[in-house]
Design an enzyme around this catalytic site. Structure first.
Site, PDB file in Angstrom:
ATOM      1  N   HIS A   9      -9.264   3.931  -1.079  1.00  0.00           N
ATOM      2  CA  HIS A   9      -7.890   3.423  -0.973  1.00  0.00           C
ATOM      3  C   HIS A   9      -7.563   2.464  -2.125  1.00  0.00           C
ATOM      4  O   HIS A   9      -7.456   1.260  -1.928  1.00  0.00           O
ATOM      5  CB  HIS A   9      -7.738   2.732   0.388  1.00  0.00           C
ATOM      6  CG  HIS A   9      -6.361   2.230   0.696  1.00  0.00           C
ATOM      7  ND1 HIS A   9      -5.209   2.765   0.137  1.00  0.00           N
ATOM      8  CD2 HIS A   9      -5.948   1.234   1.534  1.00  0.00           C
ATOM      9  CE1 HIS A   9      -4.153   2.100   0.613  1.00  0.00           C
ATOM     10  NE2 HIS A   9      -4.569   1.174   1.457  1.00  0.00           N
TER      11      HIS A   9
ATOM     12  N   CYS B 124       0.828  -1.216   0.000  1.00  0.00           N
ATOM     13  CA  CYS B 124       0.000   0.000   0.000  1.00  0.00           C
ATOM     14  C   CYS B 124       0.855   1.256   0.000  1.00  0.00           C
ATOM     15  O   CYS B 124       0.333   2.366  -0.120  1.00  0.00           O
ATOM     16  CB  CYS B 124      -0.937   0.015   1.198  1.00  0.00           C
ATOM     17  SG  CYS B 124      -2.075  -1.375   1.205  1.00  0.00           S
TER      18      CYS B 124
HETATM   19  N1  COA Z   1     -16.486   1.975   4.364  1.00  0.00           N
HETATM   20  C1  COA Z   1     -17.740   2.412   4.117  1.00  0.00           C
HETATM   21  N2  COA Z   1     -18.632   1.714   3.381  1.00  0.00           N
HETATM   22  C2  COA Z   1     -18.212   0.557   2.852  1.00  0.00           C
HETATM   23  C3  COA Z   1     -16.923   0.052   3.052  1.00  0.00           C
HETATM   24  C4  COA Z   1     -16.058   0.808   3.840  1.00  0.00           C
HETATM   25  N3  COA Z   1     -14.823   0.367   4.078  1.00  0.00           N
HETATM   26  N4  COA Z   1     -16.795  -1.124   2.399  1.00  0.00           N
HETATM   27  C5  COA Z   1     -17.986  -1.355   1.799  1.00  0.00           C
HETATM   28  N5  COA Z   1     -18.827  -0.346   2.071  1.00  0.00           N
HETATM   29  C6  COA Z   1     -20.231  -0.229   1.660  1.00  0.00           C
HETATM   30  C7  COA Z   1     -20.405  -0.523   0.199  1.00  0.00           C
HETATM   31  O1  COA Z   1     -20.379   0.655  -0.577  1.00  0.00           O
HETATM   32  C8  COA Z   1     -21.781  -1.157   0.197  1.00  0.00           C
HETATM   33  O2  COA Z   1     -22.748  -0.142   0.279  1.00  0.00           O
HETATM   34  P1  COA Z   1     -24.131  -0.259  -0.561  1.00  0.00           P
HETATM   35  O3  COA Z   1     -24.812  -1.484  -0.024  1.00  0.00           O
HETATM   36  O4  COA Z   1     -24.815   1.046  -0.267  1.00  0.00           O
HETATM   37  O5  COA Z   1     -23.706  -0.419  -1.991  1.00  0.00           O
HETATM   38  C9  COA Z   1     -21.860  -1.924   1.511  1.00  0.00           C
HETATM   39  O6  COA Z   1     -20.914  -1.239   2.377  1.00  0.00           O
HETATM   40  C10 COA Z   1     -21.479  -3.384   1.396  1.00  0.00           C
HETATM   41  O7  COA Z   1     -20.301  -3.468   0.598  1.00  0.00           O
HETATM   42  P2  COA Z   1     -19.522  -4.823   0.358  1.00  0.00           P
HETATM   43  O8  COA Z   1     -18.592  -4.602  -0.798  1.00  0.00           O
HETATM   44  O9  COA Z   1     -20.504  -5.959   0.275  1.00  0.00           O
HETATM   45  O10 COA Z   1     -18.686  -4.983   1.695  1.00  0.00           O
HETATM   46  P3  COA Z   1     -17.739  -6.165   2.061  1.00  0.00           P
HETATM   47  O11 COA Z   1     -18.218  -6.731   3.342  1.00  0.00           O
HETATM   48  O12 COA Z   1     -17.559  -7.080   0.908  1.00  0.00           O
HETATM   49  O13 COA Z   1     -16.353  -5.389   2.292  1.00  0.00           O
HETATM   50  C11 COA Z   1     -14.740  -4.638   3.881  1.00  0.00           C
HETATM   51  C12 COA Z   1     -16.205  -4.559   3.405  1.00  0.00           C
HETATM   52  C13 COA Z   1     -14.590  -3.718   5.077  1.00  0.00           C
HETATM   53  C14 COA Z   1     -14.392  -6.063   4.298  1.00  0.00           C
HETATM   54  C15 COA Z   1     -13.820  -4.173   2.701  1.00  0.00           C
HETATM   55  O14 COA Z   1     -14.145  -2.840   2.404  1.00  0.00           O
HETATM   56  C16 COA Z   1     -12.358  -4.293   3.084  1.00  0.00           C
HETATM   57  O15 COA Z   1     -11.784  -5.372   2.994  1.00  0.00           O
HETATM   58  N6  COA Z   1     -11.724  -3.203   3.465  1.00  0.00           N
HETATM   59  C17 COA Z   1     -10.298  -3.223   3.864  1.00  0.00           C
HETATM   60  C18 COA Z   1      -9.421  -3.067   2.670  1.00  0.00           C
HETATM   61  C19 COA Z   1      -7.973  -3.270   3.039  1.00  0.00           C
HETATM   62  O16 COA Z   1      -7.625  -4.159   3.792  1.00  0.00           O
HETATM   63  N7  COA Z   1      -7.097  -2.450   2.458  1.00  0.00           N
HETATM   64  C20 COA Z   1      -5.681  -2.543   2.712  1.00  0.00           C
HETATM   65  C21 COA Z   1      -5.363  -1.965   4.027  1.00  0.00           C
HETATM   66  S1  COA Z   1      -3.764  -2.345   4.619  1.00  0.00           S
END
Ligand code: COA
Length: 387
Positions: free
Chosen positions: A334, A85
């Protein structure tokens, strides 16, 4: 060594960009940066392209040559930089070194990632590549899981609360409402963060940065000729980087990112400033706990005190120190390879006075902080508007 300035900055809208491929994202950001620098593609001598996992996310390797091709940079050298990242921040540092050394004058640094073409589970696996495959990921932990361990230990040692973590997300979403390039332009409340679904206890959905598509680009030049291109060049006062173990379990402490502390100390020394002088900072808030730890490791707060400061509004726009005015990774999005470059773009806009409704009053000195993995790489830059 020559002084280096940023003479152009560009960004594309972050988010779920279903109708755009890697090439379109890069073109949007790249063309904006070239126009901002008032240069043509023929002026560019070198390109560094940051991307973490374009092969896994998009099936596309060889991204630096693709960027050069897409932006019409004919036959120049182009190199891909991968540092998880922190790929974008690391690419910026390579661009800085290349101009400072005198090897090249006009250098473009780009960052890109298109993450939403795979499922969340595939994205989690790809992002896991930033940790130790054998000792961490194979055993079942994910990145939210690694940061959850840090959060729990911080809560245990310093009394940091889930409300303090949530306050980071609330602030960054609020800033993102003022940024037309941000993925989420919606305010949220502490209660909504606390009630969002658990991802890795104590981290919930709204404590996490999202999966995003996006690209960013900056143009670098020697400071002494920068004004030929742009009336308000931004001087890069320091560009530093440090590493630590890939495995979280082998670190001296779970509540400190030592690589950040070391890179920051060096950056303050090089720039001859201290934390007190920084007016605006973009920190790596991949999870809410990461922003709290960054504020401490960068020297803005003593260990254990940043959570309370965020909850009390000290890090909001135009307060004691303005943190993540772009919305940060949490609110702006991100796209991993683009993030470090996007942070630089935001600070350039702030120091030029071009950040519109999220402008920090009188911003003179800015900082960016980009992290790879759970803190195995940290890149810090300090910037100032050139006189
Ligand atoms: N913040 C705010 N909203 C979020 C979000 C976040 N991080 N991630 C997803 N959403 C929203 C989506 O827009 C969606 O909204 P909608 O229903 O209005 O369309 C809803 O939440 C569900 O999204 P979905 O894609 O099904 O969520 P998910 O459970 O598959 O993924 C996380 C959610 C948190 C697991 C994913 O965003 C993630 O893995 N984040 C971390 C990424 C990471 O690790 N980056 C590197 C860092 S070192």
């Amino acid at each position: 060594m020559r002084d280096v300035a940023i003479i152009g900055a560009g960004l594309c809208k972050f988010g779920e960009r279903w109708n755009s491929g890697l090439k379109e994202l890069m073109a949007e950001a790249g063309i904006m940066a070239l126009e901002d620098a008032h240069i043509s593609s023929h002026d560019v001598e070198m390109l560094y392209g940051g991307t973490m996992a374009s092969g896994r996310f998009s099936g596309q390797e060889h991204v630096a040559a693709l960027m050069a091709d897409q932006l019409g940079f004919k036959n120049i050298p182009a190199v891909r930089i991968e540092n998880a990242c922190a790929s974008g921040g690391s690419a910026l540092r390579q661009g800085y070194i290349s101009v400072a050394s005198g090897i090249h004058d006009i250098v473009v640094v780009g960052g890109v990632e298109k993450m939403t073409d795979v499922t969340s589970s595939e994205a989690t696996t790809a992002l896991g590549g930033a940790g130790d495959q054998e000792w961490e990921l194979f055993q079942g932990i994910t990145f939210p899981g690694l940061y959850a361990l840090m959060a729990r230990r911080h809560m245990h040692d310093y009394g940091t609360t889930e409300e303090m973590l949530a306050a980071v997300a609330v602030k960054n979403h609020e800033n993102a409402t003022k940024n037309r390039f941000a993925q989420f332009r919606k305010s949220i409340t502490i209660d909504e963060v606390l009630r969002s679904k658990k991802v890795a206890d104590p981290l919930k959905l709204l404590d996490c940065s999202p999966i995003s598509d996006g690209a960013a680009a900056v143009v670098l030049a020697p400071l002494d000729i920068a004004k030929k291109y742009n009336d308000t060049p931004i001087k890069v006062m320091a560009s530093t980087q440090a590493t630590d173990t890939l495995r979280l379990a082998e670190r001296d402490s779970l509540t400190e990112v030592k690589a950040t502390r070391i890179a920051a100390q060096k950056a303050y020394e090089h720039a001859k400033v201290s934390a007190k002088d920084i007016d605006v900072v973009e920190v790596h808030d991949c999870f809410t706990i990461a922003e709290i730890m960054a504020m401490e490791d960068l020297g803005f707060y003593p260990k254990g005190k940043a959570g309370k400061a965020v909850l009390e509004g000290e890090t909001a726009l135009n307060s004691k120190i303005s943190v993540n005015t772009s919305g940060g990774l949490k609110g702006c999005g991100h796209p991993v390879g683009a993030t470090g470059v996007k942070q630089a773009v935001e600070v350039v806009w702030q120091l030029r006075g071009d950040a519109k409704e999220r402008q920090v009053d009188g911003a003179e000195v800015g900082m960016t902080h980009n992290v790879g993995g759970s803190g195995s790489t940290a890149v810090v830059h300090i910037y100032k508007r050139a006189d």
